[in-house]
Structure formats: C-alpha cells, structure tokens
Scaffold this active site. Sequence first.
Site, short mmCIF file in Angstrom:
data_model
loop_
_atom_site.label_atom_id
_atom_site.label_comp_id
_atom_site.label_asym_id
_atom_site.label_seq_id
_atom_site.Cartn_x
_atom_site.Cartn_y
_atom_site.Cartn_z
N LYS A 17 0.60 -1.54 0.12
CA LYS A 17 -0.24 -0.22 -0.61
C LYS A 17 0.46 1.42 0.10
O LYS A 17 0.63 2.30 -0.60
CB LYS A 17 -0.84 -0.18 1.46
CG LYS A 17 -2.33 -0.11 1.47
CD LYS A 17 -2.99 0.13 2.16
CE LYS A 17 -2.31 -0.57 3.52
NZ LYS A 17 -2.51 -0.23 4.82
N ASP A 146 -9.68 -4.90 11.51
CA ASP A 146 -8.71 -4.78 12.40
C ASP A 146 -10.01 -4.25 12.85
O ASP A 146 -10.30 -3.05 12.77
CB ASP A 146 -7.71 -4.31 12.17
CG ASP A 146 -6.73 -4.96 11.63
OD1 ASP A 146 -7.27 -6.20 10.86
OD2 ASP A 146 -5.78 -4.32 10.45
N LYS A 188 -13.11 -13.38 -4.80
CA LYS A 188 -14.16 -13.52 -3.75
C LYS A 188 -12.49 -12.73 -2.35
O LYS A 188 -13.69 -12.05 -1.71
CB LYS A 188 -14.18 -14.77 -3.22
CG LYS A 188 -15.35 -15.42 -2.27
CD LYS A 188 -16.64 -15.18 -2.72
CE LYS A 188 -17.10 -16.30 -3.94
NZ LYS A 188 -18.85 -15.53 -4.10
N GLY A 354 22.61 1.36 14.73
CA GLY A 354 22.14 -0.14 15.64
C GLY A 354 21.71 0.35 16.90
O GLY A 354 22.62 1.78 17.28
N CYS A 381 26.34 6.13 11.86
CA CYS A 381 25.72 6.21 13.51
C CYS A 381 26.74 5.28 14.08
O CYS A 381 27.70 5.10 14.79
CB CYS A 381 24.59 6.00 13.38
SG CYS A 381 23.61 7.18 14.80
N GLU A 405 27.36 2.92 26.40
CA GLU A 405 25.89 2.16 25.80
C GLU A 405 26.03 0.83 26.32
O GLU A 405 24.94 0.38 26.73
CB GLU A 405 26.08 2.65 23.87
CG GLU A 405 24.28 1.83 23.78
CD GLU A 405 24.67 1.85 22.14
OE1 GLU A 405 25.20 2.85 21.65
OE2 GLU A 405 22.76 1.50 21.58
N HIS A 515 21.97 9.80 9.14
CA HIS A 515 21.70 9.03 8.48
C HIS A 515 21.50 9.91 7.02
O HIS A 515 20.38 9.83 7.01
CB HIS A 515 20.66 8.03 8.91
CG HIS A 515 20.39 7.47 10.40
ND1 HIS A 515 21.09 6.10 10.12
CD2 HIS A 515 20.44 8.14 11.45
CE1 HIS A 515 20.68 5.40 11.87
NE2 HIS A 515 20.67 6.46 12.69
N GLU A 517 20.81 8.09 3.95
CA GLU A 517 20.30 7.25 3.54
C GLU A 517 19.15 7.75 3.78
O GLU A 517 17.75 7.26 2.26
CB GLU A 517 20.36 5.49 4.20
CG GLU A 517 19.66 4.84 5.26
CD GLU A 517 20.53 5.13 7.05
OE1 GLU A 517 21.19 6.07 6.63
OE2 GLU A 517 19.99 5.49 7.72
N1 GLN Z 1 23.07 3.37 19.24
C1 GLN Z 1 23.74 4.30 19.42
C2 GLN Z 1 23.30 6.27 19.56
O1 GLN Z 1 22.15 5.73 20.28
C3 GLN Z 1 23.63 4.48 17.81
C4 GLN Z 1 22.15 5.13 16.94
C5 GLN Z 1 21.59 4.22 16.03
O2 GLN Z 1 22.85 3.98 14.85
N2 GLN Z 1 21.10 4.97 15.07
O3 GLN Z 1 23.39 6.60 20.12
#
Ligand code: GLN
Length: 543
Positions: A17, A146, A188, A354, A381, A405, A515, A517
């Site tokens: 969609k 739904d 159907k 990540g 990132c 982290e 980012h 991308e």
């Molecule tokens: N975990 C990392 C942070 O919070 C990287 C975050 C991410 O890759 N978007 O800074």
Amino acid sequence: MSRFIFITGGVVSSLGKGLASASLAALLQARGYKVRLRKLDPYLNVDPGTMSPYQHGEVYVTDDGAETDLDLGHYERFSGVPARKSDNVTTGQIYMDVLTRERRGDYLGATIQVVPHVTDAIKTFVRSDLTDEDFVLCEIGGTVGDIESLPFLEAIRQLGNELGRERALFIHVTLVPYIAAAGEQKTKPTQHSVKELQSVGIQPDILLCRAEREIPVDQRRKIGLFCNIRPEAVIQALDVASIYDVPLSYSAQGFDGEVCRHFNLPDMEEKPNLARWEEISRIVHQPEGTVRIAVVGKYTSLLDSYKSLAEALAHGGISNNVKVELDWIDSEIFEREDAVSYLEDVHGILVPGGFGERGAEGKISAVTFAREHNVPYFGICFGMQMAVIESARNLAGIKGAGSTEFGPCDEPVVGLLTEWVRGNVKETRDADDDLGGTMRLGAYDCTLAPETQVREIYGADDISERHRHRYEVNINYMDRLEQSGLRFSGMSPNGELPEIVELPTHPWFVGVQFHPELKSKPFDPHPLFTSFIGAAVEQSRLV
Ligand code: GLN
C-alpha cells in the site's frame, strides 16, 4: 483547495500500500500536481521510535525530528517531498492529544467518546498543516476488518461526506490470488474485503488489485460488478522486478488516469511525463556491472529494518550504472569466526545504525578487516561509533576503548550525549530520561573541514543531515585519535560534536554520525552513497 485521496488495504497485509501510495504521488507529480503524503497508523504506540526493529522495521526520521513509519521513506523517495512530523499519526498520539485536552478541561464537561471526539481529532490531523497541495494522499495502516483501524475508517468516511465526491477519493488495495489447484485466480477475497469496507460506510472508487498474473478482463468486470465499481476502475497491479518500475507499471494500467477521471481533471486523457522513471528503470535493468557490499548488522533477519539503507545503496548503484548486491551478515558471526572468509570477496563493507552491545565486537572486527585490507568502509551512526572505537584501540593504542552504551567503561571513547544545541535552544538529557522521543533527532547542520574527502564528496562546506542517536564520539579523545591518523572531517557548527570521521590513508573509509540514507532518492542519489559505490566499483577492478 486540496483534494484528499484515502488509501486502505484489504485481504492481507504487506500488499505494498505504501509503495502504491508513493507511486500514485509520483504519477500525479508527473502531471504537474503538488502532492503531500500522510500515514495514519492504528497502533497504540505514540510513535514507532520505541518499537523493536524486528517488530516494525526501520524508524524513518524526518527533518523536524519525528520518528515515523517506514512508509514515509517510500513517500519521500518517490515524491522528493520532505516528510514532516505532521505526516504520520498513530492511535497513541490521537488518544494522547484527546486525553490531554480532557484533563485540561477543554471539553467543558462532555463525555469523551470515540465518535465524535477521537474521530474529530483524526479529521483535524488529516487537514492540518497544509498549504497549496493539489492532492493529499492518506494511507490507513493495517487491514480493513481490524478492530484497531475502525476509528480511522469512521473518520475518513465522515471526511468523504464533508468534502464531497469532487474532493475525496477512496482507493482500496486488495489481493487477487492465483490458486494453483484450481488453475485460476480468485476474486472472492476482494469481494469480501470491499463488503467489509462498505459495512463501515465506505464505497471504494478505485480498486487496486495486486496479482502475480494478469487478471483477465472478464474477471475484472466481475470484480467491478460485485463491488459496485466501474470495471475501468478495477486496476490490476502486477508484481514487478524493481520497486522503481511501479509508477510505470501502474500508470500503464491506467491508475493515475482513473484518479484524474474521478476528479474530472482536464488532463485525464493525457499521459503523465514519466521520463524520470523510465531512465531509472533503464539503468536498474541494464547495469554495466555488479558490486557486492557486505552489510554487517544486527537486524539482518528482517530486512525492513534497513529499508532506506538498502534503497540508498541501490541509488548509489544507479548513479554508477551498476547493480549493487547486498550480503546481509549478522555481525555476531565475527565473534565466533574469522571475518576473512565472509569479507574477502566483497567490494565494500557497511556497518549501519544499531543499538546495544550484542554483536558490537563483531562489527568492530568488520571495521578492522576493512581498514587493514583497504576495502571501502562506510560506517553509519553506530557504524561510525564502532569505527572510532576500532581506531582508538588499534591505531591510538587505547586498549580499553568502548561505549558507555554497553555499561561503565574505562575509556569512554563513545559516551552519552547529555547536552546539545537545537537552533537557539539547549537540549539536555540524562541517563534516567524516558526512552521515547528523547534522542538527538532530526536535521542538524554539520561543518565540513577543508581538504577532506567528505568536503570533496559533498562539494559544500556546510551540510544538513538527519540524526537519531543517544551517544556520541567523546571529543576529549579527538586529539589522540587525530594524531594516530583518524581525521575528524565534519563537526557540529559549534565544534562540539563530532559528525564525520575519515581515514585519509585509506581508499575510502568514512564514518558519519547521521543517517544519509534517509535523504537519498533514486533520481537524486545521496553523494556519500554515490561515492561509496564508486569506490566499490574501483575495488571490484582490483579483486
Ligand atoms: N546506539 C547508538 C546511539 O544511540 C547509535 C544509534 C544509531 O545507530 N542510530 O548513539
């Protein structure tokens, strides 16, 4: 005055969609109209920011710092219109808004109900923050039937009445499956789905029927008859090889023509100008070569988690006239096995964004491999943070280098971001803050240092990119890292936050805190992806 197009889905989820909406927007643009795309999501989370990537796929971040549904990525990639916070709403946000007003006493003692209070809030959202758009396309998440989506359907039903036929159009996306045992396609499920929609008072004007094979004309006529729709408005939407063929394919089936016809637009008999999409499709189907990129991440079992990334890499391929093949590798493998056998044949290595410790050491091993073997490396990132930790450990000799982290750490080369500036406002955070909506989110400026690779790639001194992170490279380590060869080539304008690092001695080694991308488009590939894939093409000549 804007016209509104409401797009619902039936039969099953994952019918595309979002892509259909994005493609229709592109087709209307190709006829010279101004469009805006919106998504109404029926779940209770305030936004997808706190949801696991395994559950919900990528979180798409807008310039104005909203964490939104990944369909907004499709919208932006196909239309080029920057998505905004006001383009995605969830049931959670609607209820939060209604309940905040109730507590404030705004309802003057009324009993708050789904109809009209919740539906009014939805209608207000749909019509908010618009200027001179010719068309506003609103996709309703979920599948008709739904429980969750009922208030949204009721709200768009009411809007249909208020706006009138000349300003509102309902499109329903369904599936016409081929049943091998019977050797035929079945209408159907579509009939039942339309019935479901009619039972809440919505008569679709156009049906977009997803199908693996051609739907014969008599079958389309039958669908039209049973669903109370003109047969020409039953559009077949066949599977195509590339998502960038979708606008061409749907237009050839008369999709945008039907939309124009509904609104009685003067150009309904004309063809849109699809030169842009024809060119993209030509390159996608006739590449001059292939490069292989290893994406070393954590959420590789659900590729929707890296939707924009995969698309941006494909765009880098388009600008280099090559096909980009992706090897999705779970980074934890490198914690048990040597990276060589996985990475020796690839032409580029990318570590994407990540969260969390699991798999981090594997990502660092992938960085070491790329650095030592001169394989193009792109860290995004988290991938930048891992690259900095790798350089700290292996170039600067800071053995205990890590990120807070993952817990307390002797050498916090990456640490919690506690203070930064947004516009003229200082933002502060501490470790006990809520998790939702508290990262450094959205577009921030970055200043590029002269005579650096990124300065050359962007061809500009100042750039703006979208962010989504809670941790940052610790500036106290900057001097030691620079002395050992890592160049801090992009910084926040006040010079306090490292935004880009690169290794000048390496053919292509760039880590970015943002980012890129999210801003890449097939017709306007992001310069970093164009350059990275260009370096991979060079590498493919060496391997
Ligand atoms: N975990 C990392 C942070 O919070 C990287 C975050 C991410 O890759 N978007 O800074």
